[in-house]
Design an enzyme around this catalytic site. Structure first.
Site, PDB file in Angstrom:
ATOM      1  N   GLN A 162       0.848  -1.196   0.000  1.00 30.92           N
ATOM      2  CA  GLN A 162       0.000   0.000   0.000  1.00 30.92           C
ATOM      3  C   GLN A 162       0.888   1.253   0.000  1.00 30.92           C
ATOM      4  O   GLN A 162       1.104   1.874   1.039  1.00 30.92           O
ATOM      5  CB  GLN A 162      -0.909  -0.029   1.241  1.00 30.92           C
ATOM      6  CG  GLN A 162      -1.984   0.997   1.263  1.00 30.92           C
ATOM      7  CD  GLN A 162      -3.081   0.698   0.269  1.00 30.92           C
ATOM      8  OE1 GLN A 162      -3.304  -0.440  -0.141  1.00 30.92           O
ATOM      9  NE2 GLN A 162      -3.781   1.725  -0.138  1.00 30.92           N
ATOM     10  N   PHE A 163       1.382   1.641  -1.175  1.00 31.02           N
ATOM     11  CA  PHE A 163       2.270   2.801  -1.254  1.00 31.02           C
ATOM     12  C   PHE A 163       1.578   4.088  -0.836  1.00 31.02           C
ATOM     13  O   PHE A 163       2.229   5.040  -0.403  1.00 31.02           O
ATOM     14  CB  PHE A 163       2.871   2.943  -2.663  1.00 31.02           C
ATOM     15  CG  PHE A 163       1.928   3.526  -3.681  1.00 31.02           C
ATOM     16  CD1 PHE A 163       1.941   4.880  -3.943  1.00 31.02           C
ATOM     17  CD2 PHE A 163       1.043   2.723  -4.377  1.00 31.02           C
ATOM     18  CE1 PHE A 163       1.078   5.429  -4.888  1.00 31.02           C
ATOM     19  CE2 PHE A 163       0.178   3.248  -5.314  1.00 31.02           C
ATOM     20  CZ  PHE A 163       0.196   4.616  -5.568  1.00 31.02           C
ATOM     21  N   THR A 164       0.250   4.114  -0.906  1.00 25.90           N
ATOM     22  CA  THR A 164      -0.478   5.342  -0.562  1.00 25.90           C
ATOM     23  C   THR A 164      -0.407   5.665   0.929  1.00 25.90           C
ATOM     24  O   THR A 164      -0.781   6.760   1.340  1.00 25.90           O
ATOM     25  CB  THR A 164      -1.952   5.274  -1.009  1.00 25.90           C
ATOM     26  OG1 THR A 164      -2.573   4.149  -0.375  1.00 25.90           O
ATOM     27  CG2 THR A 164      -2.060   5.137  -2.518  1.00 25.90           C
TER      28      THR A 164
END
Length: 126
Positions: free
Chosen positions: A59-61
């Site tokens: 989950q890079f966000t």
């Protein structure tokens, strides 16, 4: 794409400078974290003792910075060529603690459905 029964959904964000040592620490922490209810309704049972599984989703966000303007910046997220092997290392380390692990598809647009038993969300960082 993975699915689990009772357990934890682990959304993994990787930033610049994250290491395998930190991924190992996180796996050990999650495997032993006492977040499931005992017979008295207290959070006192670990993932393994509860018979739980883990769903690991990159989950890079989680590293979005929306402090300026209206469009989030993702410059704090590690690039895919760095993040993907580290997320895989984390999942393997968690398996090393005998936790059954399913994974999302790295970099894919996914629909992630999470059903919480109570509003428990814990952020772990090292």
């Amino acid at each position: 794409m993975g699915a689990i029964g009772q357990g934890v959904a682990v959304l993994v964000g990787v930033t610049h400078g994250d290491t395998e040592e930190e991924a190992d620490w996180l796996a050990r922490k999650i495997a032993g974290l006492r977040i499931f209810e005992d017979q008295e309704g207290k959070m006192n049972v670990g993932l393994l003792d509860a018979g739980g599984e883990a769903l690991v989703v990159s989950q890079f966000t989680l590293y979005a910075d929306a402090s300026k303007g209206r469009r989030p910046s993702f410059v704090d997220a590690a690039p895919p060529e760095t993040a993907e092997p580290l997320v895989e290392h984390f999942a393997d380390a968690l398996r090393g603690y005998r936790v059954p692990v399913e994974e999302g598809v790295f970099g894919a647009m996914m629909t992630v459905e999470i059903h919480n038993d109570g509003p428990v969300t814990i952020m772990l960082e090292r």
